[in-house]
Design a protein around this motif. Structure first.
Motif, short mmCIF file in Angstrom:
data_model
loop_
_atom_site.label_atom_id
_atom_site.label_comp_id
_atom_site.label_asym_id
_atom_site.label_seq_id
_atom_site.Cartn_x
_atom_site.Cartn_y
_atom_site.Cartn_z
N TYR A 51 0.83 -1.20 0.00
CA TYR A 51 0.00 0.00 0.00
C TYR A 51 0.87 1.25 0.00
O TYR A 51 1.89 1.31 0.68
CB TYR A 51 -0.89 0.03 1.24
N PHE A 52 0.44 2.23 -0.77
CA PHE A 52 1.04 3.55 -0.72
C PHE A 52 0.08 4.45 0.02
O PHE A 52 -1.11 4.50 -0.29
CB PHE A 52 1.28 4.11 -2.12
N VAL A 53 0.58 5.15 0.99
CA VAL A 53 -0.26 6.02 1.80
C VAL A 53 0.20 7.46 1.57
O VAL A 53 1.37 7.77 1.77
CB VAL A 53 -0.16 5.66 3.30
N PRO A 54 -0.72 8.34 1.15
CA PRO A 54 -0.32 9.74 0.99
C PRO A 54 0.01 10.35 2.35
O PRO A 54 -0.56 9.97 3.36
CB PRO A 54 -1.55 10.40 0.38
N VAL A 55 0.94 11.26 2.35
CA VAL A 55 1.36 11.91 3.59
C VAL A 55 1.21 13.41 3.43
O VAL A 55 1.70 13.99 2.47
CB VAL A 55 2.82 11.55 3.95
N TRP A 56 0.50 14.01 4.37
CA TRP A 56 0.32 15.46 4.40
C TRP A 56 1.16 16.00 5.55
O TRP A 56 1.31 15.35 6.58
CB TRP A 56 -1.14 15.81 4.62
N HIS A 57 1.69 17.20 5.38
CA HIS A 57 2.48 17.84 6.42
C HIS A 57 1.73 19.06 6.93
O HIS A 57 1.30 19.90 6.14
CB HIS A 57 3.83 18.30 5.88
N ALA A 58 1.58 19.15 8.25
CA ALA A 58 1.01 20.34 8.88
C ALA A 58 2.17 21.20 9.35
O ALA A 58 3.00 20.76 10.14
CB ALA A 58 0.13 19.95 10.06
N LEU A 59 2.24 22.41 8.84
CA LEU A 59 3.31 23.33 9.19
C LEU A 59 2.76 24.46 10.05
O LEU A 59 1.61 24.86 9.90
CB LEU A 59 3.92 23.93 7.91
#
Length: 183
Positions: A51-59
């Protein structure tokens, strides 16, 4: 809060300390967000499931990363609480550059969190005064104030449009001008 037991005054009856209750809340929220991220993963063809899981960054407002997570609501919540923004860290879709649009209720909670951050920033080190002000606007006690800003559904309270508009108006009254205090 009281832990489950046989009855008042027995050996099994005891009060749950505040720190333990906060820890239970944190564990429940972490477990929720881990499970909620499952629909965002993309399966890759092959014999072994991969599985590929998208990753979001909170800045935060200074550009420092505060959270990495696959669920868009979670990173939006963290970014709002730190006065920052969200960027895509990794995704299987190369076109993905920003978060999917928020539903109207989530957008309202996001506006609440951003305005609350501005209030805390305006009050500076006087956190208790900022809490009192937010409680007055939300018409709640200090212990339930956090429920207005969380995206964890079991404990979430939805803010109303009136509360958000009142808080945004209060932000304009309370905030200091940007150039004030600059020599």
């Amino acid at each position: 809060m009281t832990a489950y037991g046989r009855g008042y005054g027995t050996a099994a009856w005891r009060k749950v300390p505040v720190w333990a209750l906060d820890r239970l809340r944190d564990l429940a929220a972490d477990a929720h967000w881990q499970a909620a991220a499952a629909p965002y993963r993309a399966e890759v063809a092959g014999d072994q499931p991969l599985y590929f899981v998208p990753v979001w960054h909170a800045l935060d407002g200074g550009g420092i990363m505060r959270e990495r997570h696959p669920h868009p609501l979670r990173v939006q919540e963290v970014a709002d609480k730190h006065g920052g923004w969200v960027r895509v860290g990794w995704s299987t879709d190369p076109v993905t550059e920003k978060l999917p649009p928020l539903d109207p209720r989530a957008a309202l909670r996001s506006r609440w969190r951003r305005s609350a951050y501005r209030i805390y920033r305006a009050y500076g080190p006087c956190v208790e005064e900022a809490d009192d002000f937010l409680c007055q606007v939300a018409d709640c006690c200090r212990y339930s104030l956090w429920q207005y800003s969380t995206e964890y559904r079991p404990w979430m309270r939805q803010v109303s449009i009136t509360q958000v508009v009142e808080l945004e108006d209060a932000c304009r009254d309370v905030e200091l001008p940007e150039d004030e205090g600059v020599l």
